[in-house]
Design an enzyme around this catalytic site. Sequence first.
Site, PDB file in Angstrom:
ATOM      1  N   SER A 248       0.807  -1.218   0.000  1.00 17.34           N
ATOM      2  CA  SER A 248       0.000   0.000   0.000  1.00 17.34           C
ATOM      3  C   SER A 248       0.847   1.280   0.000  1.00 17.34           C
ATOM      4  O   SER A 248       1.635   1.489  -0.905  1.00 17.34           O
ATOM      5  CB  SER A 248      -0.932  -0.066   1.202  1.00 17.34           C
ATOM      6  OG  SER A 248      -1.825   0.992   1.207  1.00 17.34           O
TER       7      SER A 248
ATOM      8  N   GLU B 169     -12.799   6.135   6.347  1.00 19.96           N
ATOM      9  CA  GLU B 169     -11.807   6.595   7.305  1.00 19.96           C
ATOM     10  C   GLU B 169     -11.380   7.986   6.852  1.00 19.96           C
ATOM     11  O   GLU B 169     -11.422   8.296   5.653  1.00 19.96           O
ATOM     12  CB  GLU B 169     -10.594   5.663   7.311  1.00 19.96           C
ATOM     13  CG  GLU B 169     -10.901   4.315   7.920  1.00 19.96           C
ATOM     14  CD  GLU B 169      -9.640   3.473   8.148  1.00 19.96           C
ATOM     15  OE1 GLU B 169      -9.423   3.048   9.276  1.00 19.96           O
ATOM     16  OE2 GLU B 169      -8.875   3.263   7.189  1.00 19.96           O
TER      17      GLU B 169
ATOM     18  N   GLY C 216      -1.345  -0.376  14.198  1.00 21.57           N
ATOM     19  CA  GLY C 216      -1.448  -1.755  13.742  1.00 21.57           C
ATOM     20  C   GLY C 216      -0.510  -2.026  12.578  1.00 21.57           C
ATOM     21  O   GLY C 216      -0.469  -3.138  12.068  1.00 21.57           O
ATOM     22  N   THR C 217       0.227  -1.025  12.151  1.00 21.31           N
ATOM     23  CA  THR C 217       1.112  -1.220  10.988  1.00 21.31           C
ATOM     24  C   THR C 217       2.553  -0.788  11.232  1.00 21.31           C
ATOM     25  O   THR C 217       3.424  -1.070  10.425  1.00 21.31           O
ATOM     26  CB  THR C 217       0.599  -0.416   9.769  1.00 21.31           C
ATOM     27  OG1 THR C 217       0.669   0.973  10.095  1.00 21.31           O
ATOM     28  CG2 THR C 217      -0.825  -0.770   9.398  1.00 21.31           C
TER      29      THR C 217
ATOM     30  N   ASP D 139      -3.396   6.293  -3.049  1.00 22.22           N
ATOM     31  CA  ASP D 139      -2.227   5.730  -2.375  1.00 22.22           C
ATOM     32  C   ASP D 139      -1.601   4.659  -3.283  1.00 22.22           C
ATOM     33  O   ASP D 139      -2.041   4.464  -4.424  1.00 22.22           O
ATOM     34  CB  ASP D 139      -2.576   5.199  -0.973  1.00 22.22           C
ATOM     35  CG  ASP D 139      -3.354   3.898  -1.019  1.00 22.22           C
ATOM     36  OD1 ASP D 139      -4.014   3.651  -2.051  1.00 22.22           O
ATOM     37  OD2 ASP D 139      -3.313   3.136  -0.045  1.00 22.22           O
TER      38      ASP D 139
HETATM   39  C1  16G Z   1      -4.185  -0.052   7.283  1.00 20.35           C
HETATM   40  C2  16G Z   1      -5.668  -0.130   7.073  1.00 20.35           C
HETATM   41  C3  16G Z   1      -6.289   1.246   7.171  1.00 20.35           C
HETATM   42  C4  16G Z   1      -5.945   1.865   8.502  1.00 20.35           C
HETATM   43  C5  16G Z   1      -4.453   1.856   8.733  1.00 20.35           C
HETATM   44  C6  16G Z   1      -4.157   2.252  10.156  1.00 20.35           C
HETATM   45  C7  16G Z   1      -6.891  -1.616   5.618  1.00 20.35           C
HETATM   46  C8  16G Z   1      -7.103  -2.098   4.228  1.00 20.35           C
HETATM   47  N1  16G Z   1      -5.981  -0.679   5.764  1.00 20.35           N
HETATM   48  O1  16G Z   1      -3.575   0.672   6.278  1.00 20.35           O
HETATM   49  O2  16G Z   1      -7.668   1.095   7.060  1.00 20.35           O
HETATM   50  O3  16G Z   1      -6.393   3.184   8.569  1.00 20.35           O
HETATM   51  O4  16G Z   1      -3.953   0.539   8.541  1.00 20.35           O
HETATM   52  O5  16G Z   1      -2.799   2.156  10.398  1.00 20.35           O
HETATM   53  O6  16G Z   1      -7.525  -2.068   6.553  1.00 20.35           O
HETATM   54  P1  16G Z   1      -2.223   2.281  11.856  1.00 20.35           P
HETATM   55  O7  16G Z   1      -2.808   1.153  12.673  1.00 20.35           O
HETATM   56  O8  16G Z   1      -0.761   2.217  11.678  1.00 20.35           O
HETATM   57  O9  16G Z   1      -2.670   3.609  12.373  1.00 20.35           O
HETATM   58 MG    MG Z   2      -3.779   1.203   0.373  1.00 19.31          MG
END
Ligand code: 16G
Ligand code: MG
EC number: 5.4.2.3
Length: 543
Positions: free
Chosen positions: A64, A370, A500-501, A276
Amino acid sequence: MDLDAVTKQSALHAKPDGLTLQYGTAGFRTKAEHLDHVMFRMGLLAVLRSKQTKSTIGVMVTASHNPEEDNGVKLVDPLGEMLAPSWEDHATCLANAEEQDLPRVLVDIGEKAAVNLHQDAFVVIGRDTRPSSEKLSQSVIDGVTVLGGQFHDYGLLTTPQLHYMVYCRNTSGQYGKATIEGYYQKLSAAFVELTKQASCSGDDQRTLKVDCANGIGALKLREMKHYFSQGLSVQLFNDGTKGKLNHLCGADFVKSHQKPPQGIEMKSHERCCSFDGDADRIVYYYHDADGQFHLVDGDKIAALISSFLKEPLLEIGDSLSLGVVQTAYANGSSTRYLEEVMKVPVYCTKTGVKHLHHKAQEFDIGVYFEANGHGTVLFSKAAEMKIKQLAKELEEDKKRKAAKMLENVIDLFNQATGDAISDMLVIEAILALKGLTVQQWDALYTDLPNRQLKVKVADRQVISTTDAERQAVTPPGLQEAINELVKKYRLSRAFVRPSGTEDIVRVYAEADSQENADSLAYEVSLAVFQLAGGIGERPQPGF
Ligand code: 16G
Ligand code: MG
């Protein structure tokens, strides 16, 4: 299962010792060089999931909006949704199994999930434009093949296009044709039909500048734009011929920095948007006459779409329920506007598309976005049937027109997931039909000034939250500290959550002025640093 063959093949995609990864908010994501074994194993898992659901499963290779050097993989469930949560756990177990344990873990998953191993399996694969993606998708194919699964490799696709393909294949073509032309034709036909009723506006109004983040969106939009060129002319920027993927451009950059991407020329009042890296997010923006930048984000997209939908829904006189789903990141002004001016019910869920999508399914018509620009509108099967029936039957011209319009809206939204291309066409159609400029759209309400910050802590899991991430439960004292800080400012709100990322804690604050939003965000960051085990440099005031 031929476990000997699995063991042999797996040795060619060996897992580096000691590496553990989590199936995060949207699949696995990390440096591309650490992902070969994960890809092979997700090929295996997709076969099991396909056998279990007796359906086609999708595997998308993308990271992404992450930097070009990263990559990732996510599985797409039968109706185009994100992988079911219990299977996320299986995915994590399988990805982290040491080589010698792999056969046992596979058998285990098969048993736990009651997979009928004699069932056929079919997997479809897509990938983004990262240099690492082609080889990694080959590893997925190796995994699918060694378990005897059939597959179709679509090659380069946006993430939402792969979701679309999966959805089409599992509804025997009723939703659309599972080909790239099928996707282009379905969306473009709905767009052209919908915009037919728009009174002719000048060429300026029909031109849109699109920053494609140097990603897959550029390739696909370039192929597609001929299909809808009567109604809209798109100019592509950051199309991947020069710049690096997501570098100083793309929806995530624009939203988080609140400034235009590099590589796009913006004249005042020109309507621009950014995708994106895998084209599942979109944000709009423009410069005003004073050269000031204005962001029109996912919240405003939700506001535009829901106010547009209300009219034809009222006209057809059927009491279909409409609900809007947001996350804690939604600007306070947007929530107030939707509830108090538009009078639509608004719900808040945890961050991550799967949570919003799930909630939106509770309504006849569920609008979910979002703030970062990821979202769509879901129509329940019952609502869709009702609308299609009314479009045919209604006598009165005005009513039939309203039903027809809704029918086109249904076809134009990618019902499987948020889709930048589909959202862009819906937005452009609404602006044309309503005769709205981007500034008029932006003026629906004024965003409260806000600030997002990141804090590094030793273990971000010490922070747990409740109430759709708006309240911190642990560590003790943190929520009380936030409450005290919030009291100092007007129209203020703040919350913290573990990302979460990324390996960080995110802080969000909004208040009556930018200065106050900035100070509140800083003070909350400091509280997180002190109470949740901050590491490295202490947060500093000023931005
Ligand atoms: C991912 C999610 C997005 C969310 C983001 C939050 C999907 C397809 N994508 O990119 O929706 O806003 O994570 O990231 O679910 P964070 O947990 O690092 O804030
Ligand atoms: Mg994306």
